[in-house]
Design an enzyme around this catalytic site. Structure first.
Site, PDB file in Angstrom:
ATOM      1  N   HIS A 181     -24.731   1.564 -43.956  1.00 46.95           N
ATOM      2  CA  HIS A 181     -24.448   1.125 -42.958  1.00 46.95           C
ATOM      3  C   HIS A 181     -23.707  -0.480 -42.997  1.00 46.95           C
ATOM      4  O   HIS A 181     -24.055  -1.126 -43.926  1.00 46.95           O
ATOM      5  CB  HIS A 181     -25.030   1.311 -41.573  1.00 46.95           C
ATOM      6  CG  HIS A 181     -26.111   0.298 -41.532  1.00 46.95           C
ATOM      7  ND1 HIS A 181     -26.816   0.071 -40.175  1.00 46.95           N
ATOM      8  CD2 HIS A 181     -26.927  -0.411 -42.564  1.00 46.95           C
ATOM      9  CE1 HIS A 181     -27.855  -0.445 -40.462  1.00 46.95           C
ATOM     10  NE2 HIS A 181     -27.954  -1.207 -41.799  1.00 46.95           N
TER      11      HIS A 181
ATOM     12  N   ASP B  27     -28.576  11.680 -43.935  1.00 47.82           N
ATOM     13  CA  ASP B  27     -28.956  11.720 -45.549  1.00 47.82           C
ATOM     14  C   ASP B  27     -27.839  11.475 -46.382  1.00 47.82           C
ATOM     15  O   ASP B  27     -26.902  12.448 -46.496  1.00 47.82           O
ATOM     16  CB  ASP B  27     -30.030  12.685 -45.931  1.00 47.82           C
ATOM     17  CG  ASP B  27     -30.572  12.353 -47.213  1.00 47.82           C
ATOM     18  OD1 ASP B  27     -31.154  11.083 -47.384  1.00 47.82           O
ATOM     19  OD2 ASP B  27     -30.766  13.203 -48.056  1.00 47.82           O
ATOM     20  N   HIS B  28     -27.653  10.384 -47.141  1.00 44.88           N
ATOM     21  CA  HIS B  28     -26.691  10.405 -48.125  1.00 44.88           C
ATOM     22  C   HIS B  28     -25.350  10.168 -47.316  1.00 44.88           C
ATOM     23  O   HIS B  28     -24.275  10.627 -47.737  1.00 44.88           O
ATOM     24  CB  HIS B  28     -26.440  11.333 -49.255  1.00 44.88           C
ATOM     25  CG  HIS B  28     -27.549  11.067 -50.222  1.00 44.88           C
ATOM     26  ND1 HIS B  28     -29.077  11.406 -49.872  1.00 44.88           N
ATOM     27  CD2 HIS B  28     -27.571  10.487 -51.402  1.00 44.88           C
ATOM     28  CE1 HIS B  28     -30.000  11.080 -51.221  1.00 44.88           C
ATOM     29  NE2 HIS B  28     -28.898  10.427 -51.962  1.00 44.88           N
TER      30      HIS B  28
ATOM     31  N   CYS C  38     -25.624  -8.446 -43.208  1.00 44.33           N
ATOM     32  CA  CYS C  38     -25.540  -7.144 -42.505  1.00 44.33           C
ATOM     33  C   CYS C  38     -24.189  -6.737 -42.164  1.00 44.33           C
ATOM     34  O   CYS C  38     -23.868  -5.647 -41.970  1.00 44.33           O
ATOM     35  CB  CYS C  38     -26.402  -7.069 -41.468  1.00 44.33           C
ATOM     36  SG  CYS C  38     -28.173  -7.441 -41.696  1.00 44.33           S
TER      37      CYS C  38
ATOM     38  N   GLU D 203     -36.387   0.893 -41.106  1.00 49.28           N
ATOM     39  CA  GLU D 203     -35.171   0.735 -41.962  1.00 49.28           C
ATOM     40  C   GLU D 203     -35.495   0.100 -43.120  1.00 49.28           C
ATOM     41  O   GLU D 203     -35.175   0.192 -44.225  1.00 49.28           O
ATOM     42  CB  GLU D 203     -34.511  -0.751 -41.003  1.00 49.28           C
ATOM     43  CG  GLU D 203     -33.024  -0.706 -41.551  1.00 49.28           C
ATOM     44  CD  GLU D 203     -32.266  -1.931 -40.789  1.00 49.28           C
ATOM     45  OE1 GLU D 203     -31.291  -1.339 -40.318  1.00 49.28           O
ATOM     46  OE2 GLU D 203     -32.754  -2.724 -40.786  1.00 49.28           O
TER      47      GLU D 203
ATOM     48  N   HIS E 179     -30.172   1.539 -46.835  1.00 47.28           N
ATOM     49  CA  HIS E 179     -31.718   1.802 -46.691  1.00 47.28           C
ATOM     50  C   HIS E 179     -32.082   2.947 -47.002  1.00 47.28           C
ATOM     51  O   HIS E 179     -31.392   3.837 -46.749  1.00 47.28           O
ATOM     52  CB  HIS E 179     -32.125   1.242 -45.277  1.00 47.28           C
ATOM     53  CG  HIS E 179     -31.311  -0.039 -44.887  1.00 47.28           C
ATOM     54  ND1 HIS E 179     -32.142  -1.202 -45.361  1.00 47.28           N
ATOM     55  CD2 HIS E 179     -30.534  -0.608 -44.155  1.00 47.28           C
ATOM     56  CE1 HIS E 179     -31.553  -2.391 -44.725  1.00 47.28           C
ATOM     57  NE2 HIS E 179     -30.740  -1.896 -43.992  1.00 47.28           N
TER      58      HIS E 179
ATOM     59  N   HIS F  49     -23.782  -2.003 -46.954  1.00 50.36           N
ATOM     60  CA  HIS F  49     -25.203  -2.001 -47.574  1.00 50.36           C
ATOM     61  C   HIS F  49     -26.068  -0.728 -47.351  1.00 50.36           C
ATOM     62  O   HIS F  49     -25.466   0.198 -46.596  1.00 50.36           O
ATOM     63  CB  HIS F  49     -26.091  -3.356 -47.380  1.00 50.36           C
ATOM     64  CG  HIS F  49     -26.446  -3.338 -45.883  1.00 50.36           C
ATOM     65  ND1 HIS F  49     -25.692  -3.735 -44.843  1.00 50.36           N
ATOM     66  CD2 HIS F  49     -27.743  -3.279 -45.335  1.00 50.36           C
ATOM     67  CE1 HIS F  49     -26.316  -3.742 -43.645  1.00 50.36           C
ATOM     68  NE2 HIS F  49     -27.515  -3.267 -44.059  1.00 50.36           N
TER      69      HIS F  49
END
Lengths: 141, 141, 141, 141, 141, 141
Positions: free
Chosen positions: C14, C79-80, C33, C128, C41, C39
């Protein structure tokens, strides 16, 4: 009011099985948790006591005494045991975490006052795995 | 040479019990681990494969394939099972972590080459609890 | 009343970026950010359901069903993925954890009753990083 | 209302010792925690702020600013220090976790508004060890 | 050959300070770790023993006996103590983790054979914090 | 010889994608990891240095200096970055953990001697998730 918590652990076997049902229905509802030869877990139990700190000690409750109480009254009776077969206070109860945590509350709640004049039992948290856990805060009077 | 690791888990019951001994001797040697009604654990298994990365993928081994292999060949046969009663490859063996990890090696070592042309099994680590674990690196030829 | 929790995870990219602002203001407010190349998590999501245990199963909710529901309705969609670009329910929203957890609540709250007649959604916790997390308990009616 | 949390840590020495008591009584009440040559811990502090997210940033509070505030006002004053001897705000207080968390609240509660117009301090959690921790939610007005 | 590990812990105070140097030089070299009023940590110690499992028990070493040995010989002498002032075997040594782990090796290595005919000490790992640790494998003969 | 380790972390986006292949082949080989809009992780990096402790400090290496070196040379260049687009030393390389850890070795190995006369780089461990990690020990000369 400060909340003080202590974590203890025990390793136990159990199965989820309702004796009023057929083996098929148990497997259908509980899946592999109904395996008749048992399975088991490393359980973690967190006990939270709330109260005003004693001005003489700075403590709501002495955590060494709380640890000892939890072991003597609860985890020594569960550790390296079978929750369905070996545990007096789980007799005739489904060995789910929900039922187990409510029974642990009944044992611990009245005993906290024997080791602390300032604290009362506030919450229990019981981990069955690192990803599954239950919490209980007692019932309103 | 890069070492690549994947962690899987399973929840199982077992007891430590040598059938050649009396019940008393078993309790004397194994203590509460010999409880005849079983106890259990959340086991974690870490599988380490070593090799040179494939220049086309940057991978020593595809971790999704390794995860699937570990589940199909090992943890699906152990999860929600009784290590003494339900597991073919532990039959007639003491259900210690040492014996279990050596049997898991025998299963996985020859299968790694079916999912990676670059990797070979290097190490296994098996956690019985967060504080007790065993490791195995196979035997020299 | 017992509280039952299940942890699931997803790995996503994100950035924090308000399109109504200049690039400079975004970098000034959000710092690294706001990196325009993203980037990411490893997020952990804990879902807590409260209710009275079903006397026939000892369950407030079947955690295998809850796990499946969370995956199908929430984490498979995250996810992914890229939270800003790939996720229908985050469209036109700032991809902060605060906004994400409130959207997850909207999805899960009405579905809990489809898998449990005893439980209602009580809380969500979204990590996060191991050091940064948010919690949401819904809004009073 | 969303709850946002940040974890920081500090490593400190302390002893539990009531100067109004004899050395014997201190050892009797506090046990090894009263060792006159001190002992120490890796403390973890979790600070939870609640509020409505700012629509322009999606944030209840900027966690980088919250982290900086906690370090400057609290953990830099505790890290690699002796809680009994080196810490101004613990002077003349028993160095229990209960007393420490209430003092940290007094410091942080009024400062949150300097870095967030939407958030107020909701809770503190202080881990002395992975198995012992205290929580504080302030006092009702 | 199987490697068997047990984790124990202790909470202690220490400082890093070379008495041959001035206070200024100590602060310059060791920074806040040289604070003359001490600081402290929750230390974790992992002890690894290697050997061939005993065919009668399936054990390289009985982990209950290993746990007891580590407590009696090592962690009881370190827990709630000051590493610089209270510990006989650290006398006149800089209280670094490197020095501590080598002294623990000297104590434990010859004792392993008293509780296992199959195992020898293979490795020690000592965590000072979750992010800083040292390991020692003894010296070649 | 003592082995000293330090853990640092960074949060980054990446995708697994071989530009010599079609989009279909990338999705076929890398699955969701090939998502063209990226995904991301909280990476943990453990750096292990081995050596004989300096008799004047008791240190193989000063962990504050090692932490600073890792941040300046490695993690500041990766944190809140896109491993495929933003990182000079990963240019034209598949953004797998295997390739990343070998590049980090090339950067760190020659720099350790600038902060320690006693230590040499021994090992790197890179966690992509708590369940997937790679290790690298350099290449024999």
């Amino acid at each position: 009011m400060v909340y003080v918590s202590r974590k203890e652990h025990f390793n136990a076997a159990h199965k989820l099985y309702n004796p009023a049902w057929s083996r098929e229905k148990n497997l259908d509802v509980f899946g592999p948790c109904a395996n008749e030869n048992w399975h088991g877990h490393n359980f973690d139990l967190i006990v939270t006591v709330k109260g005003v700190p004693d001005p003489e000690t700075g403590f709501v409750i002495d955590l060494k005494k709380l640890s000892l109480l939890i072991r003597q009254e609860v985890t020594d009776k569960l550790d390296h045991k079978n929750l369905n077969l070996d545990v007096e206070f789980m007799k005739d109860k489904l060995a789910s975490c929900e039922n187990l945590i409510m029974e642990i509350w009944k044992i611990l709640a009245p005993k906290i006052s024997t080791i602390s004049k300032f604290g009362v039992l506030h919450a229990l948290r019981l981990y069955e795995t690192p990803r599954n856990y239950v919490e209980y805060f007692g019932e309103p009077n």
